[in-house]
Design an enzyme around this catalytic site. Structure first.
Site, mmCIF file in Angstrom:
data_model
loop_
_atom_site.group_PDB
_atom_site.id
_atom_site.type_symbol
_atom_site.label_atom_id
_atom_site.label_comp_id
_atom_site.label_asym_id
_atom_site.label_seq_id
_atom_site.Cartn_x
_atom_site.Cartn_y
_atom_site.Cartn_z
ATOM 1 C CE LYS A 198 -4.322 -1.367 2.270
ATOM 2 N NZ LYS A 198 -4.981 -1.095 3.348
ATOM 3 N NE ARG A 233 -2.452 -8.110 4.612
ATOM 4 C CZ ARG A 233 -1.525 -7.578 4.767
ATOM 5 N NH1 ARG A 233 -0.383 -8.460 4.167
ATOM 6 N NH2 ARG A 233 -1.129 -6.588 5.203
#
Length: 188
Positions: A60, A135
């Site tokens: 990100k 994840r």
């Protein structure tokens, strides 16, 4: 997901098909490294340092991090890259993208979602599963195994430890067994 559920899903892949080998490499990488779906579909060949057991991930906000990668993921990436991907005509601008579709272009987020949903159904797992589940499982299994929360934070690419703590809500049985194992009032 438990480790057994992840293994069961991966075990449902048809490795006789080229997309089966690719998908095994994808899932092994996602679980081994705790990658976001966007990170796995954008993983570059030039970011693989498999000889030293690391990959460079662009997360990100274009933040880069080095993440250790497990030997199974390395093995299946190499099989895919050296034996399957080489037979696909890669389109311009996708030469450095590791995971490509049969048309030589990058995979979409939704494609990964469909792959995971299909495997969960084949493995008869009734939980609501998405790519993010891998994840979450990665982080939870590390913490349950005794990993340092700061190390998990760095591997996941979280700016704040608070975000990492959210990923690792541990089940009550684990918390209870930890109390019994380590707290003096419970050791009897």
């Amino acid at each position: 997901l438990s480790f057994e559920e992840i293994e069961s899903m991966i075990g449902k892949l048809d490795l006789s098909k080229s997309d089966g080998a690719r998908n095994k490499a994808i899932l092994e990488t996602m679980y081994s490294c705790g990658l976001r779906v966007s990170e796995v579909i954008n993983l570059k060949i030039s970011c693989l340092y498999l000889d030293i057991g690391f990959i460079r991930v662009i997360g990100k906000g274009d933040k880069e991090r080095l993440v250790p990668i497990g030997s199974d993921a390395i093995k299946y990436i190499n099989i895919y890259k050296n034996e399957i991907r080489v037979h696909t005509k890669v389109q311009n601008q996708f030469e450095d993208v590791l995971f490509i579709n049969r048309f030589g272009k990058g995979l979409s987020r939704i494609m990964i979602f469909y792959i995971i949903k299909d495997l969960a159904a084949k493995a008869e797992i009734k939980k609501n599963i998405s790519p993010h589940t891998f994840r979450h499982s990665f982080a939870t299994h590390l913490v349950e195994g005794g990993a340092d929360l700061r190390a998990v934070q760095q591997m996941l690419g979280h700016e704040s430890i608070t975000t990492t703590e959210i990923y690792t809500h541990l089940d009550r049985d684990y918390l209870r067994s930890t109390l019994h194992q380590f707290h003096p009032a419970f050791k009897k």
